[in-house]
Design a protein around this motif. Structure first.
Motif, short mmCIF file in Angstrom:
data_model
loop_
_atom_site.label_atom_id
_atom_site.label_comp_id
_atom_site.label_asym_id
_atom_site.label_seq_id
_atom_site.Cartn_x
_atom_site.Cartn_y
_atom_site.Cartn_z
N ASP A 77 0.75 -1.04 0.27
CA ASP A 77 -0.22 0.02 0.03
C ASP A 77 0.72 1.42 -0.43
N VAL A 78 0.88 1.85 -1.62
CA VAL A 78 2.04 3.00 -1.32
C VAL A 78 1.22 4.63 -1.12
N GLN A 79 2.16 5.17 -0.80
CA GLN A 79 1.27 6.94 0.16
C GLN A 79 1.79 7.30 -0.85
N ILE A 80 2.48 8.13 -0.97
CA ILE A 80 3.12 9.04 -1.82
C ILE A 80 3.03 10.62 -1.51
N ILE A 81 3.85 10.77 -0.54
CA ILE A 81 3.82 12.54 -0.68
C ILE A 81 4.88 13.14 -1.51
N THR A 82 4.45 14.66 -1.88
CA THR A 82 5.10 14.99 -2.73
C THR A 82 5.61 16.84 -2.04
N GLN A 83 6.75 16.81 -1.97
CA GLN A 83 6.89 18.17 -1.56
C GLN A 83 6.71 19.01 -4.05
N ASN A 84 6.73 18.16 -4.90
CA ASN A 84 6.85 18.33 -6.63
C ASN A 84 5.42 19.19 -6.39
N VAL A 85 5.40 20.19 -7.75
CA VAL A 85 3.96 20.92 -7.94
C VAL A 85 4.27 20.03 -10.15
N ASP A 86 4.80 19.47 -9.86
CA ASP A 86 4.45 18.29 -11.71
C ASP A 86 3.61 17.45 -10.97
N ASP A 87 3.27 16.32 -12.08
CA ASP A 87 2.25 15.56 -12.02
C ASP A 87 3.04 14.09 -12.22
N LEU A 88 4.05 14.38 -12.30
CA LEU A 88 4.81 12.95 -12.96
C LEU A 88 4.59 12.01 -12.63
N LEU B 44 -0.43 12.64 -2.82
CA LEU B 44 -0.83 14.09 -2.06
C LEU B 44 0.53 15.46 -1.91
N HIS B 45 -0.42 16.07 -2.60
CA HIS B 45 1.14 17.26 -2.88
C HIS B 45 1.02 18.18 -1.82
N LEU B 46 1.70 18.77 -0.81
CA LEU B 46 2.27 19.38 -0.49
C LEU B 46 2.31 20.87 -0.43
N HIS B 47 2.28 20.69 -2.12
CA HIS B 47 3.30 22.14 -2.11
C HIS B 47 2.06 22.75 -4.30
N GLY B 48 0.99 22.00 -3.47
CA GLY B 48 -0.09 21.93 -4.67
C GLY B 48 0.67 21.24 -5.95
N GLU B 49 -0.61 21.76 -6.82
CA GLU B 49 -0.60 21.51 -8.11
C GLU B 49 0.04 22.65 -9.29
N LEU B 50 1.13 22.29 -10.22
CA LEU B 50 0.92 22.54 -11.59
C LEU B 50 -0.39 23.82 -12.22
N LYS B 51 -0.89 22.12 -12.62
CA LYS B 51 -1.79 22.04 -13.54
C LYS B 51 -3.13 22.25 -12.91
N LYS B 52 -2.99 23.37 -12.20
CA LYS B 52 -4.79 23.78 -11.47
C LYS B 52 -4.61 24.74 -11.11
N TYR C 80 -9.86 24.84 -9.89
CA TYR C 80 -9.66 24.65 -10.96
C TYR C 80 -8.45 23.67 -11.70
N LYS C 81 -8.69 22.77 -13.05
CA LYS C 81 -7.76 22.31 -13.48
C LYS C 81 -7.65 23.26 -15.09
N ILE C 82 -6.56 23.97 -14.90
CA ILE C 82 -6.15 24.70 -16.77
C ILE C 82 -6.04 23.73 -17.34
N ASN C 83 -6.77 23.91 -18.91
CA ASN C 83 -6.25 23.59 -19.81
C ASN C 83 -5.30 24.12 -20.69
N GLY C 84 -4.25 23.79 -21.06
CA GLY C 84 -3.33 23.98 -21.83
C GLY C 84 -2.49 24.71 -20.55
N TRP C 85 -1.88 25.93 -20.66
CA TRP C 85 -0.20 25.72 -19.85
C TRP C 85 -0.52 27.02 -19.07
N GLU C 86 -1.32 27.96 -20.17
CA GLU C 86 -0.67 28.99 -20.02
C GLU C 86 -3.19 29.66 -18.38
N LEU C 87 -2.02 29.96 -18.17
CA LEU C 87 -3.17 30.95 -16.67
C LEU C 87 -3.08 32.39 -16.99
#
Ligand code: APR
Length: 227
Positions: free
Chosen positions: A80-91, A101-109, A120-127
């Motif tokens: 049972d693997v639980q990842i806690i990541t400081q990364n904001v990528d979705d790799l 679990l993302h500690l520092h948020g998510e780049l694509k949101k 919200y999910k960001i469509n594409g790369w631009e906000l």
């Protein structure tokens, strides 16, 4: 099923081509942190902050998970693997891990600036300036900036205290509160640290330091753990 908790940092994504933060030539080199990754920066210059994260997001679309991300997904067959990541990528997600679990948020949101529950999910790369939430307020990157609270740390502490095995990968353990999570893992639990620059951590027992890049060290460790 035994529970493996994994704490990851920028180093696990380095071999995917995403720059780490504190290495020379790292992410912050051309930017002062206080100009792009704080709430004050956002108040001063929204265009600059949006552009900084737009560039990060654009780059993320050009990157793919590496052997380390895939190895963690493989570990789910036996644990049972639980990842806690400081990364904001979705790799991790793209590599096949199911509990991240993302500690520092998510780049694509993105997130509302008037209601932190509106994400919200960001469509594409631009906000862009003018992109608004359903309440009509400007959207900001869904990122935990320096000086802001880390809401998911409470869950991360609970998860860390319940691990049967703990693996730390590619983090300088410089940024709190994430860096303190190891202190919540019981003493008797086997712990591994995979980082080419890794070293013993003061006060942490049962820690095996594997001084390798994640793409090599992690598949080897996963092989050993799944024998
Ligand atoms: N494999 C494993 N580890 C690596 C690799 C690799 N291929 N390449 C570099 N590393 C290690 C470095 O030795 C270093 O210890 O990754 C670590 C990266 O450290 P930092 O750049 O400080 O990144 P991190 O610990 O994730 O930073 C924490 O700080 O800037 C903020 O919010 C940001 O989430 C980030 C947090």
């Amino acid at each position: 099923m035994k529970k493996i908790v994994v704490l990851t940092g920028a180093g696990i994504s380095a071999e995917s081509g995403i720059k780490t933060f504190r290495d020379s030539g790292g992410l912050w080199e051309e930017h002062r942190i206080e100009n792009v990754a704080t709430y004050d920066a956002w108040l001063r210059n929204q265009e600059l902050v949006l552009e900084f994260y737009n560039q990060r997001r654009k780059q993320l679309y050009e990157c793919a998970p590496n052997a380390a991300h895939f190895a963690l997904a493989k570990l789910e067959k036996k644990y049972d693997v639980q990842i806690i990541t400081q990364n904001v990528d979705d790799l991790h997600e793209r590599g096949g891990s199911t509990k991240v679990l993302h500690l520092h948020g998510e780049l694509k949101k993105s997130r509302s600036t008037v209601d932190e529950n509106l994400i919200y999910k960001i469509n594409g790369w631009e906000l862009k300036k003018g992109d608004c939430c359903e309440k009509g307020s400007q959207l900001r990157p869904h990122i935990v900036w320096f000086g802001e609270a880390v809401p998911n740390i409470v869950t991360a502490v609970k998860l860390s205290s319940k691990a049967d095995i703990y693996i730390v990968i590619g983090t300088s353990l410089n940024v709190y509160p994430a860096a303190a999570l190891l202190n919540y893992v019981p003493n008797y639990i086997p712990k591994y640290l995979i980082d080419p620059n890794g070293s013993e951590v003061a006060g942490i027992r049962n820690l095996t330091v594997i001084k390798e890049k994640a793409g090599k060290g992690l598949p080897e460790l996963v092989k050993e753990l799944t024998l």
